[in-house]
Write a protein that holds these residues in place. Structure first.
Motif, PDB file in Angstrom:
ATOM      1  N   LYS A  16     109.343  64.276  47.969  1.00 36.97           N
ATOM      2  CA  LYS A  16     109.259  63.595  46.679  1.00 36.97           C
ATOM      3  C   LYS A  16     108.557  62.242  46.782  1.00 36.97           C
ATOM      4  O   LYS A  16     108.372  61.568  45.765  1.00 36.97           O
ATOM      5  CB  LYS A  16     110.660  63.405  46.098  1.00 36.97           C
ATOM      6  N   GLY A  17     108.185  61.831  47.992  1.00 36.50           N
ATOM      7  CA  GLY A  17     107.478  60.571  48.191  1.00 36.50           C
ATOM      8  C   GLY A  17     106.798  60.589  49.548  1.00 36.50           C
ATOM      9  O   GLY A  17     107.209  61.331  50.452  1.00 36.50           O
ATOM     10  N   VAL A  18     105.749  59.761  49.711  1.00 44.11           N
ATOM     11  CA  VAL A  18     104.933  59.815  50.922  1.00 44.11           C
ATOM     12  C   VAL A  18     104.661  58.413  51.451  1.00 44.11           C
ATOM     13  O   VAL A  18     104.290  57.504  50.690  1.00 44.11           O
ATOM     14  CB  VAL A  18     103.586  60.530  50.651  1.00 44.11           C
ATOM     15  N   LEU A  19     104.819  58.255  52.761  1.00 41.86           N
ATOM     16  CA  LEU A  19     104.430  57.042  53.464  1.00 41.86           C
ATOM     17  C   LEU A  19     103.230  57.367  54.347  1.00 41.86           C
ATOM     18  O   LEU A  19     103.253  58.361  55.086  1.00 41.86           O
ATOM     19  CB  LEU A  19     105.569  56.523  54.341  1.00 41.86           C
ATOM     20  N   LEU A  20     102.186  56.553  54.258  1.00 40.62           N
ATOM     21  CA  LEU A  20     100.970  56.765  55.046  1.00 40.62           C
ATOM     22  C   LEU A  20     100.687  55.556  55.921  1.00 40.62           C
ATOM     23  O   LEU A  20     100.694  54.418  55.441  1.00 40.62           O
ATOM     24  CB  LEU A  20      99.766  57.005  54.141  1.00 40.62           C
ATOM     25  N   ASP A  21     100.426  55.803  57.196  1.00 39.63           N
ATOM     26  CA  ASP A  21      99.872  54.759  58.042  1.00 39.63           C
ATOM     27  C   ASP A  21      98.417  54.534  57.630  1.00 39.63           C
ATOM     28  O   ASP A  21      97.818  55.372  56.944  1.00 39.63           O
ATOM     29  CB  ASP A  21      99.965  55.197  59.505  1.00 39.63           C
ATOM     30  N   VAL A  22      97.856  53.403  58.011  1.00 39.01           N
ATOM     31  CA  VAL A  22      96.477  53.085  57.629  1.00 39.01           C
ATOM     32  C   VAL A  22      95.518  53.335  58.794  1.00 39.01           C
ATOM     33  O   VAL A  22      94.694  54.238  58.766  1.00 39.01           O
ATOM     34  CB  VAL A  22      96.361  51.623  57.138  1.00 39.01           C
ATOM     35  N   SER A  23      95.632  52.522  59.834  1.00 43.46           N
ATOM     36  CA  SER A  23      94.724  52.622  60.973  1.00 43.46           C
ATOM     37  C   SER A  23      94.979  53.917  61.733  1.00 43.46           C
ATOM     38  O   SER A  23      96.104  54.200  62.153  1.00 43.46           O
ATOM     39  CB  SER A  23      94.913  51.423  61.902  1.00 43.46           C
ATOM     40  N   GLY A  24      93.928  54.716  61.897  1.00 42.96           N
ATOM     41  CA  GLY A  24      94.050  55.980  62.604  1.00 42.96           C
ATOM     42  C   GLY A  24      94.377  57.158  61.720  1.00 42.96           C
ATOM     43  O   GLY A  24      94.275  58.305  62.152  1.00 42.96           O
ATOM     44  N   VAL A  25      94.785  56.880  60.481  1.00 35.68           N
ATOM     45  CA  VAL A  25      95.105  57.949  59.532  1.00 35.68           C
ATOM     46  C   VAL A  25      94.109  57.950  58.373  1.00 35.68           C
ATOM     47  O   VAL A  25      93.524  58.976  58.036  1.00 35.68           O
ATOM     48  CB  VAL A  25      96.545  57.798  59.005  1.00 35.68           C
ATOM     49  N   LEU A  26      93.940  56.784  57.750  1.00 35.13           N
ATOM     50  CA  LEU A  26      92.966  56.635  56.663  1.00 35.13           C
ATOM     51  C   LEU A  26      91.644  56.075  57.170  1.00 35.13           C
ATOM     52  O   LEU A  26      90.574  56.488  56.711  1.00 35.13           O
ATOM     53  CB  LEU A  26      93.541  55.719  55.587  1.00 35.13           C
ATOM     54  N   LEU A  27      91.738  55.122  58.088  1.00 30.10           N
ATOM     55  CA  LEU A  27      90.548  54.475  58.636  1.00 30.10           C
ATOM     56  C   LEU A  27      90.526  54.596  60.146  1.00 30.10           C
ATOM     57  O   LEU A  27      91.563  54.544  60.802  1.00 30.10           O
ATOM     58  CB  LEU A  27      90.522  52.986  58.263  1.00 30.10           C
ATOM     59  N   ASP A  28      89.323  54.726  60.696  1.00 31.33           N
ATOM     60  CA  ASP A  28      89.112  54.663  62.137  1.00 31.33           C
ATOM     61  C   ASP A  28      88.174  53.496  62.378  1.00 31.33           C
ATOM     62  O   ASP A  28      86.960  53.639  62.322  1.00 31.33           O
ATOM     63  CB  ASP A  28      88.507  55.965  62.651  1.00 31.33           C
ATOM     64  N   GLY A  29      88.757  52.291  62.571  1.00 31.78           N
ATOM     65  CA  GLY A  29      87.930  51.093  62.640  1.00 31.78           C
ATOM     66  C   GLY A  29      87.330  50.810  61.280  1.00 31.78           C
ATOM     67  O   GLY A  29      88.029  50.662  60.285  1.00 31.78           O
ATOM     68  N   ASP A  30      86.010  50.810  61.225  1.00 30.42           N
ATOM     69  CA  ASP A  30      85.303  50.578  59.963  1.00 30.42           C
ATOM     70  C   ASP A  30      84.827  51.873  59.325  1.00 30.42           C
ATOM     71  O   ASP A  30      84.014  51.851  58.397  1.00 30.42           O
ATOM     72  CB  ASP A  30      84.104  49.641  60.195  1.00 30.42           C
ATOM     73  N   THR A  31      85.335  52.988  59.785  1.00 31.37           N
ATOM     74  CA  THR A  31      84.935  54.292  59.259  1.00 31.37           C
ATOM     75  C   THR A  31      86.103  54.916  58.513  1.00 31.37           C
ATOM     76  O   THR A  31      87.224  54.981  59.033  1.00 31.37           O
ATOM     77  CB  THR A  31      84.496  55.237  60.400  1.00 31.37           C
ATOM     78  N   VAL A  32      85.845  55.365  57.289  1.00 31.90           N
ATOM     79  CA  VAL A  32      86.883  56.058  56.537  1.00 31.90           C
ATOM     80  C   VAL A  32      86.941  57.496  57.038  1.00 31.90           C
ATOM     81  O   VAL A  32      85.910  58.155  57.220  1.00 31.90           O
ATOM     82  CB  VAL A  32      86.606  56.000  55.017  1.00 31.90           C
ATOM     83  N   LEU A  33      88.135  57.989  57.315  1.00 24.35           N
ATOM     84  CA  LEU A  33      88.290  59.347  57.822  1.00 24.35           C
ATOM     85  C   LEU A  33      88.150  60.358  56.689  1.00 24.35           C
ATOM     86  O   LEU A  33      88.502  60.063  55.533  1.00 24.35           O
ATOM     87  CB  LEU A  33      89.644  59.493  58.504  1.00 24.35           C
ATOM     88  N   PRO A  34      87.627  61.542  56.972  1.00 25.88           N
ATOM     89  CA  PRO A  34      87.418  62.551  55.926  1.00 25.88           C
ATOM     90  C   PRO A  34      88.696  62.839  55.153  1.00 25.88           C
ATOM     91  O   PRO A  34      89.753  63.086  55.742  1.00 25.88           O
ATOM     92  CB  PRO A  34      86.957  63.784  56.718  1.00 25.88           C
ATOM     93  N   GLY A  35      88.585  62.806  53.827  1.00 24.94           N
ATOM     94  CA  GLY A  35      89.713  63.107  52.966  1.00 24.94           C
ATOM     95  C   GLY A  35      90.597  61.927  52.649  1.00 24.94           C
ATOM     96  O   GLY A  35      91.481  62.026  51.789  1.00 24.94           O
ATOM     97  N   ALA A  36      90.382  60.791  53.327  1.00 18.99           N
ATOM     98  CA  ALA A  36      91.275  59.641  53.146  1.00 18.99           C
ATOM     99  C   ALA A  36      91.202  59.073  51.744  1.00 18.99           C
ATOM    100  O   ALA A  36      92.223  58.723  51.148  1.00 18.99           O
ATOM    101  CB  ALA A  36      90.942  58.562  54.173  1.00 18.99           C
ATOM    102  N   ALA A  37      89.992  58.951  51.202  1.00 21.83           N
ATOM    103  CA  ALA A  37      89.845  58.351  49.877  1.00 21.83           C
ATOM    104  C   ALA A  37      90.470  59.216  48.792  1.00 21.83           C
ATOM    105  O   ALA A  37      90.945  58.706  47.772  1.00 21.83           O
ATOM    106  CB  ALA A  37      88.369  58.110  49.579  1.00 21.83           C
ATOM    107  N   GLN A  38      90.483  60.531  49.018  1.00 18.17           N
ATOM    108  CA  GLN A  38      91.000  61.455  48.006  1.00 18.17           C
ATOM    109  C   GLN A  38      92.492  61.712  48.153  1.00 18.17           C
ATOM    110  O   GLN A  38      93.156  62.109  47.186  1.00 18.17           O
ATOM    111  CB  GLN A  38      90.243  62.785  48.098  1.00 18.17           C
ATOM    112  N   CYS A  39      93.042  61.462  49.341  1.00 18.28           N
ATOM    113  CA  CYS A  39      94.416  61.904  49.595  1.00 18.28           C
ATOM    114  C   CYS A  39      95.422  61.235  48.667  1.00 18.28           C
ATOM    115  O   CYS A  39      96.323  61.897  48.145  1.00 18.28           O
ATOM    116  CB  CYS A  39      94.787  61.678  51.057  1.00 18.28           C
TER     117      CYS A  39
END
Length: 264
Positions: free
Chosen positions: A8-31
């Motif tokens: 019913k709710g979601v916690l997301l880490d940032v570094s390594g999950v959404l971003l890899d340094g200065d690169t956005v990981l595939p699907g991160a912006a849409q998730c």
């Protein structure tokens, strides 16, 4: 995942999950869009202490990841609240960019030592100054105690944990932890969504702080992604083990959406 769990709710880490340094990981912006469109509140929980909360939010937005400040949980805010509540001024051993998050803290009265990932600011003089204050009885506040993080060159680098433990050992004291895997840190993020911990899924690349830490804090599911700092075999190094291991945030999002729909 356990068949009885309905997310019913979601916690997301940032570094390594959404971003890899200065690169956005595939699907991160849409998730986040996909999860919230399914009626699932999302909070970003990060131990990143080389940026202020404002800078981190700007960094995410620059990569197309829209996040409002109230949805972003970082250790500095919790440490500031503790300092204010207990009447201490911070003695900071943190990255210069993080200092703005402590701008409204008191500058008078007894001090508490606050340690984050200070990067090049870690040196004998700065560590010794913190040690001497701890020796005199100053409280010790650790913003994180992660072992390592994935650096811009793609390799792992020392994180704050090694320096926190060095000061603990030298001063004979234990730090109060404000970031992951602190139960209070996870609880604050969960409560902001109006959820019960058991109904929440945590997604991270750090099997120790993100995943096992969340599960020990009562979070219902800990999903490990094989991106960021993940290394083969990490999942065998901790207890409790991850609820699920997936290739990416894209796969994690699809798994959570299935869990929210029918509890499979």
């Amino acid at each position: 995942m356990q068949s009885y769990l309905m997310v019913k709710g979601v916690l997301l880490d940032v570094s390594g999950v959404l971003l890899d340094g200065d690169t956005v990981l595939p699907g991160a912006a849409q998730c986040i869009v996909s999860l919230e469109s399914a009626g699932l509140p999302v909070r970003l929980v990060t131990n990143t202490t080389r940026q202020s909360k404002r800078q981190l939010a700007q960094h995410l937005r620059s990569h197309g990841i829209e996040v409002e400040m109230h949805r972003l949980f970082a250790p500095a805010a919790a440490a500031c609240a503790w300092l204010k509540k207990n009447g201490y001024a911070p003695h900071l051993l943190v990255h210069p960019d993080l200092e703005e998050d402590f701008a409204e803290c008191s500058t008078s009265g007894p001090c508490a030592v606050v340690v984050g990932d200070a990067a090049q600011a870690f040196g004998y003089d700065s560590l010794n100054a913190a040690f001497r204050k701890l020796q005199k009885g100053a409280p010790f506040l650790a913003l994180a105690r992660n072992r390592a993080f994935k650096d811009h060159d793609g390799l792992l680098s020392l994180d704050a944990g090694a320096f926190v433990e060095a000061l603990e050992y030298a001063a004979g004291t234990k730090a109060i932890l404000f970031g992951k895997p602190s139960r209070d840190f996870f609880t604050a993020a969960v409560e902001s969504m109006g959820c019960h911990p058991h109904d929440v899924a945590m997604v991270g690349d750090d099997v120790e702080s993100d995943v096992a830490g969340a599960l020990r804090a009562g979070i219902g599911a800990g999903i490990l992604v094989r991106t960021g700092k993940y290394r083969a075999g990490d999942e065998r190094q901790v207890e409790p083990r991850p609820t699920a291991i997936v290739a990416s945030i894209e796969e994690a999002t699809q798994l959570i959406l299935r869990m929210s729909a029918n509890g499979d």
